[in-house]
Design a protein around this motif. Structure first.
Motif, PDB file in Angstrom:
ATOM      1  N   THR A  40      -2.949  10.178  -5.095  1.00 49.28           N
ATOM      2  CA  THR A  40      -4.354   9.960  -5.455  1.00 49.28           C
ATOM      3  C   THR A  40      -4.947  11.337  -5.749  1.00 49.28           C
ATOM      4  O   THR A  40      -4.350  12.364  -5.385  1.00 49.28           O
ATOM      5  CB  THR A  40      -5.128   9.335  -4.273  1.00 49.28           C
ATOM      6  OG1 THR A  40      -4.983  10.216  -3.149  1.00 49.28           O
ATOM      7  CG2 THR A  40      -4.620   7.950  -3.926  1.00 49.28           C
ATOM      8  N   GLN A  43      -5.168  13.361  -2.529  1.00 47.06           N
ATOM      9  CA  GLN A  43      -3.941  13.914  -1.910  1.00 47.06           C
ATOM     10  C   GLN A  43      -3.215  14.861  -2.863  1.00 47.06           C
ATOM     11  O   GLN A  43      -2.020  15.109  -2.733  1.00 47.06           O
ATOM     12  CB  GLN A  43      -3.006  12.780  -1.450  1.00 47.06           C
ATOM     13  CG  GLN A  43      -3.658  11.782  -0.515  1.00 47.06           C
ATOM     14  CD  GLN A  43      -4.397  12.444   0.633  1.00 47.06           C
ATOM     15  OE1 GLN A  43      -3.899  13.390   1.248  1.00 47.06           O
ATOM     16  NE2 GLN A  43      -5.619  11.971   0.896  1.00 47.06           N
ATOM     17  N   LEU A  46      -1.148  17.639  -1.287  1.00 43.13           N
ATOM     18  CA  LEU A  46       0.153  17.194  -0.759  1.00 43.13           C
ATOM     19  C   LEU A  46       1.157  17.062  -1.906  1.00 43.13           C
ATOM     20  O   LEU A  46       2.329  17.415  -1.775  1.00 43.13           O
ATOM     21  CB  LEU A  46       0.003  15.834  -0.064  1.00 43.13           C
ATOM     22  CG  LEU A  46      -0.302  15.807   1.426  1.00 43.13           C
ATOM     23  CD1 LEU A  46      -0.341  14.372   1.917  1.00 43.13           C
ATOM     24  CD2 LEU A  46       0.753  16.598   2.206  1.00 43.13           C
ATOM     25  N   SER A  96      -1.729   2.639  -2.145  1.00 44.47           N
ATOM     26  CA  SER A  96      -2.193   2.752  -3.532  1.00 44.47           C
ATOM     27  C   SER A  96      -1.216   3.582  -4.360  1.00 44.47           C
ATOM     28  O   SER A  96      -0.913   3.243  -5.516  1.00 44.47           O
ATOM     29  CB  SER A  96      -3.579   3.414  -3.571  1.00 44.47           C
ATOM     30  OG  SER A  96      -4.475   2.670  -2.792  1.00 44.47           O
ATOM     31  N   LYS A 102       5.439   1.681  -8.027  1.00 48.06           N
ATOM     32  CA  LYS A 102       6.045   0.371  -8.299  1.00 48.06           C
ATOM     33  C   LYS A 102       5.722  -0.099  -9.721  1.00 48.06           C
ATOM     34  O   LYS A 102       6.552  -0.725 -10.387  1.00 48.06           O
ATOM     35  CB  LYS A 102       5.554  -0.649  -7.267  1.00 48.06           C
ATOM     36  CG  LYS A 102       6.141  -0.409  -5.877  1.00 48.06           C
ATOM     37  CD  LYS A 102       5.604  -1.411  -4.866  1.00 48.06           C
ATOM     38  CE  LYS A 102       6.423  -1.354  -3.581  1.00 48.06           C
ATOM     39  NZ  LYS A 102       6.008  -2.377  -2.598  1.00 48.06           N
ATOM     40  N   SER A 122       3.917  -0.717   2.187  1.00 51.37           N
ATOM     41  CA  SER A 122       4.378  -1.092   0.849  1.00 51.37           C
ATOM     42  C   SER A 122       5.760  -0.503   0.522  1.00 51.37           C
ATOM     43  O   SER A 122       6.539  -1.091  -0.233  1.00 51.37           O
ATOM     44  CB  SER A 122       3.341  -0.616  -0.183  1.00 51.37           C
ATOM     45  OG  SER A 122       3.751  -0.916  -1.479  1.00 51.37           O
ATOM     46  N   THR A 125       8.763  -2.882   0.774  1.00 44.93           N
ATOM     47  CA  THR A 125       8.751  -4.219   0.168  1.00 44.93           C
ATOM     48  C   THR A 125       9.077  -4.190  -1.328  1.00 44.93           C
ATOM     49  O   THR A 125       8.785  -3.211  -2.020  1.00 44.93           O
ATOM     50  CB  THR A 125       7.366  -4.916   0.321  1.00 44.93           C
ATOM     51  OG1 THR A 125       6.488  -4.477  -0.727  1.00 44.93           O
ATOM     52  CG2 THR A 125       6.738  -4.659   1.668  1.00 44.93           C
ATOM     53  N   LEU A 159      -4.596  11.882   8.352  1.00 43.90           N
ATOM     54  CA  LEU A 159      -5.223  10.576   8.083  1.00 43.90           C
ATOM     55  C   LEU A 159      -6.342  10.379   9.109  1.00 43.90           C
ATOM     56  O   LEU A 159      -6.079  10.381  10.319  1.00 43.90           O
ATOM     57  CB  LEU A 159      -4.166   9.471   8.226  1.00 43.90           C
ATOM     58  CG  LEU A 159      -4.579   8.050   7.837  1.00 43.90           C
ATOM     59  CD1 LEU A 159      -4.888   7.953   6.349  1.00 43.90           C
ATOM     60  CD2 LEU A 159      -3.478   7.061   8.203  1.00 43.90           C
ATOM     61  N   HIS A 253      -9.454  -2.838   1.960  1.00 45.07           N
ATOM     62  CA  HIS A 253      -8.218  -3.539   2.318  1.00 45.07           C
ATOM     63  C   HIS A 253      -7.908  -3.529   3.824  1.00 45.07           C
ATOM     64  O   HIS A 253      -7.802  -4.580   4.452  1.00 45.07           O
ATOM     65  CB  HIS A 253      -7.072  -2.885   1.533  1.00 45.07           C
ATOM     66  CG  HIS A 253      -5.748  -3.530   1.742  1.00 45.07           C
ATOM     67  ND1 HIS A 253      -5.344  -4.650   1.061  1.00 45.07           N
ATOM     68  CD2 HIS A 253      -4.734  -3.213   2.582  1.00 45.07           C
ATOM     69  CE1 HIS A 253      -4.135  -4.995   1.460  1.00 45.07           C
ATOM     70  NE2 HIS A 253      -3.739  -4.139   2.389  1.00 45.07           N
TER      71      HIS A 253
HETATM   72  N1  LIG Z   1       2.971  -4.217  -2.216  1.00 43.22           N
HETATM   73  C1  LIG Z   1       2.981  -4.169  -0.907  1.00 43.22           C
HETATM   74  O1  LIG Z   1       3.964  -4.504  -0.264  1.00 43.22           O
HETATM   75  C2  LIG Z   1       1.768  -3.697  -0.203  1.00 43.22           C
HETATM   76  C3  LIG Z   1       0.707  -3.250  -0.925  1.00 43.22           C
HETATM   77  N2  LIG Z   1      -0.396  -2.793  -0.305  1.00 43.22           N
HETATM   78  C4  LIG Z   1      -1.484  -2.310  -1.159  1.00 43.22           C
HETATM   79  O2  LIG Z   1      -1.739  -0.939  -0.822  1.00 43.22           O
HETATM   80  C5  LIG Z   1      -3.135  -0.693  -0.862  1.00 43.22           C
HETATM   81  C6  LIG Z   1      -3.620  -0.325   0.512  1.00 43.22           C
HETATM   82  O3  LIG Z   1      -2.854   0.713   1.058  1.00 43.22           O
HETATM   83  P1  LIG Z   1      -3.564   1.815   1.948  1.00 43.22           P
HETATM   84  O4  LIG Z   1      -2.504   2.718   2.402  1.00 43.22           O
HETATM   85  O5  LIG Z   1      -4.439   1.171   2.937  1.00 43.22           O
HETATM   86  O6  LIG Z   1      -4.551   2.471   0.881  1.00 43.22           O
HETATM   87  P2  LIG Z   1      -4.629   3.932   0.179  1.00 43.22           P
HETATM   88  O7  LIG Z   1      -3.337   4.364  -0.325  1.00 43.22           O
HETATM   89  O8  LIG Z   1      -5.741   3.791  -0.811  1.00 43.22           O
HETATM   90  O9  LIG Z   1      -5.055   4.887   1.346  1.00 43.22           O
HETATM   91  C7  LIG Z   1      -6.138   4.547   2.182  1.00 43.22           C
HETATM   92  C8  LIG Z   1      -6.943   5.762   2.547  1.00 43.22           C
HETATM   93  O10 LIG Z   1      -6.130   6.664   3.265  1.00 43.22           O
HETATM   94  C9  LIG Z   1      -6.369   7.983   2.793  1.00 43.22           C
HETATM   95  N3  LIG Z   1      -5.167   8.805   2.979  1.00 43.22           N
HETATM   96  C10 LIG Z   1      -3.910   8.488   2.642  1.00 43.22           C
HETATM   97  N4  LIG Z   1      -3.075   9.459   3.032  1.00 43.22           N
HETATM   98  C11 LIG Z   1      -3.822  10.412   3.612  1.00 43.22           C
HETATM   99  C12 LIG Z   1      -3.531  11.668   4.216  1.00 43.22           C
HETATM  100  N5  LIG Z   1      -2.295  12.141   4.315  1.00 43.22           N
HETATM  101  N6  LIG Z   1      -4.561  12.392   4.694  1.00 43.22           N
HETATM  102  C13 LIG Z   1      -5.829  11.933   4.611  1.00 43.22           C
HETATM  103  N7  LIG Z   1      -6.165  10.753   4.056  1.00 43.22           N
HETATM  104  C14 LIG Z   1      -5.168   9.994   3.568  1.00 43.22           C
HETATM  105  C15 LIG Z   1      -6.690   7.797   1.347  1.00 43.22           C
HETATM  106  O11 LIG Z   1      -7.427   8.899   0.889  1.00 43.22           O
HETATM  107  P3  LIG Z   1      -7.291   9.350  -0.642  1.00 43.22           P
HETATM  108  O12 LIG Z   1      -7.932   8.275  -1.447  1.00 43.22           O
HETATM  109  O13 LIG Z   1      -8.013  10.626  -0.640  1.00 43.22           O
HETATM  110  O14 LIG Z   1      -5.844   9.471  -0.915  1.00 43.22           O
HETATM  111  C16 LIG Z   1      -7.505   6.518   1.351  1.00 43.22           C
HETATM  112  O15 LIG Z   1      -8.861   6.796   1.608  1.00 43.22           O
HETATM  113  C17 LIG Z   1      -3.775  -1.968  -1.336  1.00 43.22           C
HETATM  114  O16 LIG Z   1      -3.906  -1.921  -2.728  1.00 43.22           O
HETATM  115  C18 LIG Z   1      -2.773  -3.027  -0.915  1.00 43.22           C
HETATM  116  O17 LIG Z   1      -2.896  -4.197  -1.651  1.00 43.22           O
HETATM  117  C19 LIG Z   1      -0.507  -2.749   1.046  1.00 43.22           C
HETATM  118  C20 LIG Z   1       0.531  -3.189   1.827  1.00 43.22           C
HETATM  119  C21 LIG Z   1       1.758  -3.693   1.269  1.00 43.22           C
END
Ligand SMILES: NC(=O)C1=CN([C@@H]2O[C@H](COP(=O)(O)OP(=O)(O)OC[C@H]3O[C@@H](n4cnc5c(N)ncnc54)[C@H](OP(=O)(O)O)[C@@H]3O)[C@@H](O)[C@H]2O)C=CC1
Ligand SMILES: O=C(O)/C=C\C(=O)CC(=O)O
Length: 359
Positions: A40, A43, A46, A96, A102, A122, A125, A159, A253
């Motif tokens: 993103t 990040q 990183l 994300s 993917k 994710s 999977t 995080l 989410h």
């Molecule tokens: N296909 C699958 O099997 C799956 C898919 N998903 C999908 O994944 C998404 C949700 O995943 P989720 O991980 O919650 O969402 P994100 O990847 O959007 O991360 C959530 C938050 O965590 C922050 N973050 C991540 N890494 C760090 C870090 N190292 N340090 C500080 N902040 C961090 C992000 O900040 P920043 O934005 O700054 O990076 C963001 O605000 C959804 O779209 C969901 O549908 C979820 C589970 C399974």
């Protein structure tokens, strides 16, 4: 014992504090020469660190990952992968970013090396999701399952604690629903229980001290197990409700998962008493639904949809969407009861079922 089918998904896992140092070796084992690093915008640093570790094997960085993988972001990332002649995608971040990897793999078959920094799961999977015209479509495809996953707890210490708790609850939801899945099997149920235990033990440690590497390791271990369950067996009412609230009402989410999970468990408790007993045992409580609620609340997570800004007036429409095209569920989906569930989740009521007593 009931008959079952167990279909192992192969992924190489490299686990432990500092394991990012093995990145070059792991890229070599994939046979890749030109890795596109994904993140993103938040990040980006990183991603730059990863690219520096890869040296000449880093083809470039694409930092345009967005929650729920909008098709525009997917197209840009795919174009970038083609332009740079990448032969591998390295996704560092949460669901994300892994989701963006993917989307690239779905089209090109490029192998993904995932370095998760949240607990969404994710990376374990073969499920992908892409959002187009306001609608998120999900599907399964073996090409999108990351080939290698590096779980390095050092990378999750940044995080924020609040996100850590809700992301862990997102993971626990996969395990909880896996325990009553129609296609469950004893191996996934073992993983689910162990994943729930690891997460429930990790959370207080992370809340006390965000940089607690032992607690961060337990949480990533839990994320691995819970994500594996998600990738292997079907999800039910709880995931349908969260996809409704996220997809149609734009609610965040992990927070949705956190708030809805106790209520979905209370709904399903009468139909899945054995699963409830296992959940309760795994998290060290007497009642699965109340125990999950307490775990969230006691670790500072939101427990009411109204606190996410959802208007009460939207609950009827949410109930209508949630009962249309329902996922398989152990208890039949009844509109009136689902509407009541949503009301309780909106208000933040603590559910108690008395059917999941931990023996
Ligand atoms: N296909 C699958 O099997 C799956 C898919 N998903 C999908 O994944 C998404 C949700 O995943 P989720 O991980 O919650 O969402 P994100 O990847 O959007 O991360 C959530 C938050 O965590 C922050 N973050 C991540 N890494 C760090 C870090 N190292 N340090 C500080 N902040 C961090 C992000 O900040 P920043 O934005 O700054 O990076 C963001 O605000 C959804 O779209 C969901 O549908 C979820 C589970 C399974
Ligand atoms: O929506 C997806 O991308 C696929 C699955 C999930 O998001 C699972 C979940 O709800 O955490």
């Amino acid at each position: 014992m009931d008959a079952f089918v167990y279909n192992a998904h192969a992924a190489r896992v490299v686990f432990g504090a500092g394991s990012l140092q093995h990145l070059e070796r792991e890229i070599g084992l994939l046979g890749a020469q030109r890795a596109l690093v994904l993140s993103t915008p938040g990040q980006r640093k990183l991603a730059e660190r990863v690219a520096a570790l890869l040296g000449a094997k880093a083809a470039g960085i694409f930092d345009g990952a967005v929650m729920h993988v909008p098709i525009e972001a997917a197209r840009q990332a795919r174009d970038e992968a083609r332009r740079l002649e990448a032969d591998c995608a390295v996704a560092i971040g949460g669901g994300s970013t892994v989701g963006l990897g993917k989307a690239i793999a779905l089209e090109s078959g490029l192998p993904i090396l995932a370095i998760p920094t949240t607990y969404a799961g994710s990376e374990m999977t073969p499920i992908y999701g892409i959002t187009e015209g306001g609608l998120k479509k999900t599907g399964k495809d073996a090409r999108v399952l990351p080939r290698t996953v590096i779980y390095d707890p050092d990378l999750s210490t940044g995080l924020p604690v609040g996100l850590s708790v809700t992301s862990a609850m997102n993971a626990m939801a996969h395990a909880a629903e896996g325990l009553y899945a129609q296609d469950s099997n004893p191996i996934m149920s073992l993983m689910a229980e162990e994943g729930l235990t690891a997460m429930s033990r990790a959370l207080p440690g992370i809340v006390r001290r965000s940089g607690d590497i032992e607690a961060r390791s337990q949480a990533l271990y839990g994320a691995w197990l819970c994500g594996t369950v998600l990738g292997n067996v079907g999800m039910a009412l709880h995931h349908k409700l969260c996809h409704t609230l996220g997809g149609s009402f734009n609610l965040p989410h992990a927070e949705c998962h956190t708030i809805v999970l106790p209520h979905a468990m209370a709904y399903n408790a009468p139909a899945a008493p054995e699963a409830m007993a296992r959940i309760a045992r795994a998290i060290g409580t007497q009642d699965a639904a109340a125990g999950l609620y307490d775990l969230a609340r006691d670790n500072g997570a939101p427990v009411a949809l109204r606190d996410l800004g959802m208007p009460e007036a939207d609950l009827d429409r949410a109930a209508d969407i949630a009962v249309s095209n329902p996922y398989w569920n152990p208890r039949p989906i009844e509109r009136t009861a689902i509407r009541a569930l949503l009301q309780n989740a909106w208000a933040g009521v603590r559910p108690v079922t008395n059917v999941s007593r931990n023996p």
